[in-house]
Write a protein that holds these residues in place. Structure first.
Motif, PDB file in Angstrom:
ATOM      1  N   SER A 238       0.853  -1.190   0.000  1.00  0.00           N
ATOM      2  CA  SER A 238       0.000   0.000   0.000  1.00  0.00           C
ATOM      3  C   SER A 238       0.882   1.230   0.000  1.00  0.00           C
ATOM      4  O   SER A 238       2.094   1.149   0.210  1.00  0.00           O
ATOM      5  CB  SER A 238      -0.929  -0.002   1.217  1.00  0.00           C
ATOM      6  N   GLY A 239       0.252   2.372  -0.236  1.00  0.00           N
ATOM      7  CA  GLY A 239       1.003   3.608  -0.279  1.00  0.00           C
ATOM      8  C   GLY A 239       1.362   3.990  -1.704  1.00  0.00           C
ATOM      9  O   GLY A 239       0.755   3.527  -2.685  1.00  0.00           O
ATOM     10  N   THR A 240       2.390   4.825  -1.864  1.00  0.00           N
ATOM     11  CA  THR A 240       2.796   5.305  -3.186  1.00  0.00           C
ATOM     12  C   THR A 240       4.314   5.327  -3.294  1.00  0.00           C
ATOM     13  O   THR A 240       5.031   5.375  -2.286  1.00  0.00           O
ATOM     14  CB  THR A 240       2.270   6.730  -3.452  1.00  0.00           C
ATOM     15  N   LEU A 241       4.774   5.279  -4.523  1.00  0.00           N
ATOM     16  CA  LEU A 241       6.192   5.482  -4.848  1.00  0.00           C
ATOM     17  C   LEU A 241       6.255   6.723  -5.726  1.00  0.00           C
ATOM     18  O   LEU A 241       5.572   6.808  -6.749  1.00  0.00           O
ATOM     19  CB  LEU A 241       6.763   4.269  -5.569  1.00  0.00           C
ATOM     20  N   GLU A 242       7.072   7.698  -5.335  1.00  0.00           N
ATOM     21  CA  GLU A 242       7.086   8.997  -6.005  1.00  0.00           C
ATOM     22  C   GLU A 242       8.460   9.287  -6.592  1.00  0.00           C
ATOM     23  O   GLU A 242       9.487   9.051  -5.957  1.00  0.00           O
ATOM     24  CB  GLU A 242       6.720  10.101  -5.004  1.00  0.00           C
ATOM     25  N   LEU A 243       8.458   9.788  -7.817  1.00  0.00           N
ATOM     26  CA  LEU A 243       9.646  10.344  -8.457  1.00  0.00           C
ATOM     27  C   LEU A 243       9.482  11.846  -8.510  1.00  0.00           C
ATOM     28  O   LEU A 243       8.458  12.345  -9.012  1.00  0.00           O
ATOM     29  CB  LEU A 243       9.838   9.783  -9.870  1.00  0.00           C
ATOM     30  N   GLY A 307      -0.469   6.571   5.303  1.00  0.00           N
ATOM     31  CA  GLY A 307      -0.585   7.188   6.617  1.00  0.00           C
ATOM     32  C   GLY A 307       0.735   7.479   7.288  1.00  0.00           C
ATOM     33  O   GLY A 307       0.767   7.708   8.498  1.00  0.00           O
ATOM     34  N   ALA A 308       1.858   7.481   6.530  1.00  0.00           N
ATOM     35  CA  ALA A 308       3.177   7.736   7.126  1.00  0.00           C
ATOM     36  C   ALA A 308       3.929   8.738   6.262  1.00  0.00           C
ATOM     37  O   ALA A 308       3.511   9.090   5.145  1.00  0.00           O
ATOM     38  CB  ALA A 308       3.975   6.438   7.270  1.00  0.00           C
ATOM     39  N   ALA A 309       5.069   9.197   6.781  1.00  0.00           N
ATOM     40  CA  ALA A 309       5.878  10.164   6.061  1.00  0.00           C
ATOM     41  C   ALA A 309       6.661   9.469   4.948  1.00  0.00           C
ATOM     42  O   ALA A 309       6.909   8.261   4.987  1.00  0.00           O
ATOM     43  CB  ALA A 309       6.835  10.865   7.024  1.00  0.00           C
ATOM     44  N   ALA A 310       7.082  10.252   3.941  1.00  0.00           N
ATOM     45  CA  ALA A 310       7.834   9.724   2.807  1.00  0.00           C
ATOM     46  C   ALA A 310       9.248   9.354   3.232  1.00  0.00           C
ATOM     47  O   ALA A 310       9.876  10.039   4.050  1.00  0.00           O
ATOM     48  CB  ALA A 310       7.874  10.746   1.681  1.00  0.00           C
TER      49      ALA A 310
END
Length: 382
Positions: A238-243, A307-310
């Motif tokens: 879950s969550g995201t992966l960001e560039l 729900g958490a910081a990057a």
């Protein structure tokens, strides 16, 4: 060995196929050309440093005038060697780059020949390879032309220097100012004084390609290794992966591919996403950055659990990150061994779990058709 280890485990391993082929070309044919440099040029340079002063001292004891003429003309040869070396270095670098580009293009053509034939585009690819081969031939001839020209210049300087010494000895013999024995001795020794330097010049041009390849091989060894943290990677369910504004410098000076790439990749099951772009835009490089195989020149990759910081990818222990990923690269390679060994990759996997995974992916039908099932040995390239 250090170059191969760095290319296999460092950032170079994540580059696009053409860059990888260029590195293979450098580590094989390029460094093979280093042999004349190490076996010929370097020993001859040491011999010159010892033999030339010793011969010059012998001439000085016999005829100080001739020794003074030789001592004045000898520095001209190293001076012209430096000037000529700068003149030929650019041509040698272009010749090595064209060889790497041609090798990469031919390998790409052979790999995709079946697809090109199916689309009727094989003639266009063959024409491109022909143009690259002609360009490689031109750069090679330019390098040879400059090498021959520079060798001619060095030989001319040495010949004129010996001639000036011989003319001076002849005039003094006519005037009776020099004994015949001394004149003959100096005339015999004079060519040997210049011979080591002339040989150094000839061997230098023969080893120029190897020296250029060595310079390119040393560059990745001296580059700092990307530092990775020790924080365990969060679950990628879950969550995201960001560039964020990711740019990667290419071999072309001033060019980056990709440049300023930013996107958010949602993590989890049941999604199929594609990264589109024209050839050379940096798609493979962007995936290498996402995998943590290649550090970006600018920007960064971040994992943001729900729900958490990057978390920056560079701060994570990549082994815990890679354990959650499956990667199918452009160029496949399966290590020698059986099908079971290739799938398990050294891990102990229960037969029930292996069968369940095979059924879920449809590989059980493939394994059933193999002569020895899971124990079938893989052939060439798997």
């Amino acid at each position: 060995e250090g170059l191969l280890t760095r290319l296999a485990s460092g950032s170079e391993g994540g580059r696009a196929s053409a860059g990888g082929v260029a590195q293979v070309e450098l580590a094989t044919r390029g460094l093979d050309a280093l042999q004349p440099y190490l076996e010929g040029y370097v020993p001859q340079l040491l011999l010159t440093a010892l033999a030339t002063p010793a011969l010059l001292v012998c001439v000085w004891r016999a005829d100080p005038v001739s020794a003074a003429l030789m001592a004045g003309s000898l520095p001209l040869i190293p001076l012209f060697m430096v000037l000529v070396g700068r003149f030929t270095r650019e041509a040698t670098a272009r010749q090595l780059a064209s060889m790497q580009q041609l090798s990469a293009r031919v390998l790409d053509l052979i790999t995709g020949l079946a697809t090109l034939r199916a689309l009727g585009r094989q003639r266009g690819a063959a024409a491109q390879v022909l143009r690259l081969s002609e360009a490689h031939a031109r750069t090679t001839l330019q390098a040879l032309r400059r090498a021959f020209l520079s060798s001619f210049v060095l030989e001319l300087i040495a010949t004129l220097s010996i001639a000036s010494v011989a003319v001076g000895i002849g005039l003094r013999l006519l005037e009776g100012a020099m004994p015949l024995e001394t004149g003959l001795f100096v005339l015999l020794i004079a060519p040997e004084v210049y011979a080591p330097l002339r040989q150094v010049g000839a061997l230098f041009h023969a080893s120029a390609e190897g020296a250029e390849a060595a310079a390119q091989a040393i560059a990745p060894l001296e580059a700092p290794q990307p530092a990775h943290g020790t924080l365990a990677a969060p679950p990628l369910t879950s969550g995201t992966l960001e560039l964020r504004d990711v740019s990667v410098a290419t071999r072309d000076v001033g060019r980056r591919a990709p440049e300023g790439l930013s996107f958010v990749l949602p993590l989890g099951q049941g999604r199929i996403l594609g990264l589109r772009g024209e050839s050379g835009a940096g798609k493979s490089t962007a995936l290498a950055v996402v995998l943590g195989l290649l550090p970006p020149t600018c920007g960064g990759v971040f994992l943001r659990p729900e729900g958490a910081a990057a978390l920056a990818l560079g701060s994570l222990d990549l082994t815990t990150y890679w354990a959650q990923l499956a990667w199918l690269p452009q160029r496949l390679h399966l290590e020698p061994g059986t099908v079971r060994e290739s799938v398990c990759r050294g891990r102990v996997i229960p037969a029930s779990a292996l069968s369940a995974a095979a059924e879920a992916t449809g590989f059980d039908a493939v394994a059933a058709r193999l002569p020895e099932g899971w124990d079938t040995r893989l052939g060439r390239d798997g």
